[in-house]
Scaffold this motif. Structure first.
Motif, mmCIF file in Angstrom:
data_model
loop_
_atom_site.group_PDB
_atom_site.id
_atom_site.type_symbol
_atom_site.label_atom_id
_atom_site.label_comp_id
_atom_site.label_asym_id
_atom_site.label_seq_id
_atom_site.Cartn_x
_atom_site.Cartn_y
_atom_site.Cartn_z
ATOM 1 N N THR A 1 80.480 22.109 66.653
ATOM 2 C CA THR A 1 80.591 22.980 67.828
ATOM 3 C C THR A 1 80.729 24.445 67.403
ATOM 4 O O THR A 1 80.007 25.314 67.908
ATOM 5 N N ASP A 2 81.635 24.707 66.472
ATOM 6 C CA ASP A 2 81.841 26.087 66.022
ATOM 7 C C ASP A 2 80.597 26.636 65.321
ATOM 8 O O ASP A 2 80.244 27.807 65.485
ATOM 9 N N ARG A 3 79.951 25.760 64.535
ATOM 10 C CA ARG A 3 78.748 26.230 63.833
ATOM 11 C C ARG A 3 77.614 26.500 64.810
ATOM 12 O O ARG A 3 76.855 27.444 64.634
ATOM 13 N N LEU A 4 77.506 25.672 65.852
ATOM 14 C CA LEU A 4 76.452 25.895 66.854
ATOM 15 C C LEU A 4 76.679 27.236 67.563
ATOM 16 O O LEU A 4 75.749 28.025 67.764
ATOM 17 N N ARG A 5 77.948 27.518 67.896
ATOM 18 C CA ARG A 5 78.263 28.821 68.511
ATOM 19 C C ARG A 5 77.919 29.974 67.566
ATOM 20 O O ARG A 5 77.318 30.963 67.966
ATOM 21 N N ALA A 6 78.334 29.832 66.309
ATOM 22 C CA ALA A 6 78.091 30.891 65.323
ATOM 23 C C ALA A 6 76.589 31.097 65.109
ATOM 24 O O ALA A 6 76.108 32.225 64.983
ATOM 25 N N TYR A 7 75.866 29.984 65.088
ATOM 26 C CA TYR A 7 74.416 30.028 64.890
ATOM 27 C C TYR A 7 73.755 30.929 65.934
ATOM 28 O O TYR A 7 73.012 31.859 65.601
ATOM 29 N N PHE A 8 74.024 30.662 67.224
ATOM 30 C CA PHE A 8 73.352 31.429 68.273
ATOM 31 C C PHE A 8 73.858 32.870 68.331
ATOM 32 O O PHE A 8 73.079 33.807 68.514
ATOM 33 N N LEU A 9 75.162 33.050 68.137
ATOM 34 C CA LEU A 9 75.715 34.402 68.188
ATOM 35 C C LEU A 9 75.150 35.273 67.062
ATOM 36 O O LEU A 9 74.713 36.405 67.295
ATOM 37 N N GLU A 10 75.118 34.715 65.853
ATOM 38 C CA GLU A 10 74.651 35.520 64.714
ATOM 39 C C GLU A 10 73.143 35.760 64.786
ATOM 40 O O GLU A 10 72.674 36.843 64.439
ATOM 41 N N LEU A 11 72.404 34.760 65.250
ATOM 42 C CA LEU A 11 70.954 34.939 65.337
ATOM 43 C C LEU A 11 70.631 35.990 66.405
ATOM 44 O O LEU A 11 69.766 36.848 66.203
ATOM 45 N N HIS A 12 71.350 35.928 67.507
ATOM 46 C CA HIS A 12 71.172 36.953 68.537
ATOM 47 C C HIS A 12 71.524 38.332 67.991
ATOM 48 O O HIS A 12 70.760 39.291 68.136
ATOM 49 N N ARG A 13 72.711 38.436 67.366
ATOM 50 C CA ARG A 13 73.163 39.733 66.837
ATOM 51 C C ARG A 13 72.163 40.300 65.853
ATOM 52 O O ARG A 13 71.832 41.477 65.883
ATOM 53 N N ASN A 14 71.693 39.424 64.970
ATOM 54 C CA ASN A 14 70.743 39.849 63.960
ATOM 55 C C ASN A 14 69.478 40.398 64.616
ATOM 56 O O ASN A 14 69.037 41.510 64.299
ATOM 57 N N ASN A 15 68.898 39.624 65.539
ATOM 58 C CA ASN A 15 67.664 40.060 66.202
ATOM 59 C C ASN A 15 67.908 41.330 67.021
ATOM 60 O O ASN A 15 67.092 42.240 67.008
#
Lengths: 198, 198
Positions: free
Chosen positions: A85-99
């Motif tokens: 769950t935490d990794r899924l949240r981090a995945y989308f947040l970081e990918l969004h932030r990066n883009n």
């Protein structure tokens, strides 16, 4: 000046990519000519063409470098010891932030990405596939531990990635350049996690 | 020819909108001048300007008409007697088909939509809000009957609408103009329904 006498062919390519990237970001992709890149390096355009057949090829190399950086970041998130769950949240947040950071802080880069998307779709598609497989790894872990219900990890990851286009897709991020999309990220991520409830 | 002598001001506006729409679709928005629309109606451009202050105003009227048609279709789906699950599926499928058909079969219309999105964002946003509220009505019905878990219908509908951008947003539909996206529609709709499981 005679920079090419000091560098290996590999280093020369890296150097051309770095100088071109700086030009594209500062002046814009369309307004930069290969001659400008060559001039900034004290070389002739013909010399640049020995390493890259076209401006578009240089752009593709820049995009490949940027995508590799994101790959490494997302792989580290997929492999982290946290719950799925935490990794899924981090995945989308970081990918969004990066883009978003790349498109917002470096406004010109958007042109480069759009050109790459138009001219080199296979590379972008390959990058997206790689992003989806990191997500699939997180989903598979959650299914294995019982944190998530039993979905097909690859299929679910692809669908979830598509459902996140609003805050991941460069074009839609550009439309929302002056808006904070973090609320959108968290609402859509909540929805994905709700779909994964056992 | 002397079309304006036979028609009321309201009918004149409708007629100008119809002729302009035909021109925009056939020739393209950018290449059509108000003078062309006037000529096709046997009028002077000054006469067209009595009804619309600019070409952009005509385009906004066309877009408003198209949006009203979609509004009526989606309202009829929201009000249908079927289960909330079936209506939710029909909602996304029909909204996708509608947006895609318009962009695919009528290629030129994409320019009109893009211009409207750039110039008349409030109207588009208002249209999206109206789409979201039809979806919220379906979700509320499902919550009431126990078909769906107890979510906030408005908030869930907004998130679900955003999660469907990949197959609803005109720009992303245009990117996928030659691809069948029906599989995407059904996968994302399944995901939304999974998130709504009681």
């Amino acid at each position: 000046m005679n920079v090419r006498q000091r560098l290996s062919p590999e280093d020369m390519r890296d150097r051309i990519v770095a100088v071109a990237e700086e030009h594209f970001r500062r002046i814009g992709y369309a307004k930069t000519a290969v001659a400008d890149i060559a001039a900034a390096m004290g070389m002739s355009p013909a010399n640049v063409y020995r390493f890259f057949p076209s401006k578009s090829a240089i752009n593709n190399a820049i995009c490949a470098k940027l995508m590799l950086e994101v790959d490494q970041l997302m792989e580290s998130i997929a492999r982290a010891p946290e719950s799925a769950t935490d990794r899924l949240r981090a995945y989308f947040l970081e990918l969004h932030r990066n883009n978003k950071d790349k498109l917002t802080h470096e406004h010109r880069i958007h042109d480069m990405v759009e050109v790459a998307m138009a001219e080199n779709w296979p590379a972008i598609e390959c990058h997206c596939n790689s992003m989806v497989s990191f997500l699939a790894r997180i989903v598979a872990d959650g299914v294995r531990t019982g944190e998530f219900r039993a979905v097909d990890p690859e299929a679910f990851a692809q669908t979830a990635f598509d459902a996140a286009a609003k805050f991941l897709h460069p074009t839609l991020i550009a439309h929302n350049a002056d808006r904070d999309q973090l609320d959108q990220v968290s609402r859509i991520t909540d929805l994905l996690l709700a779909a994964l409830r056992p």
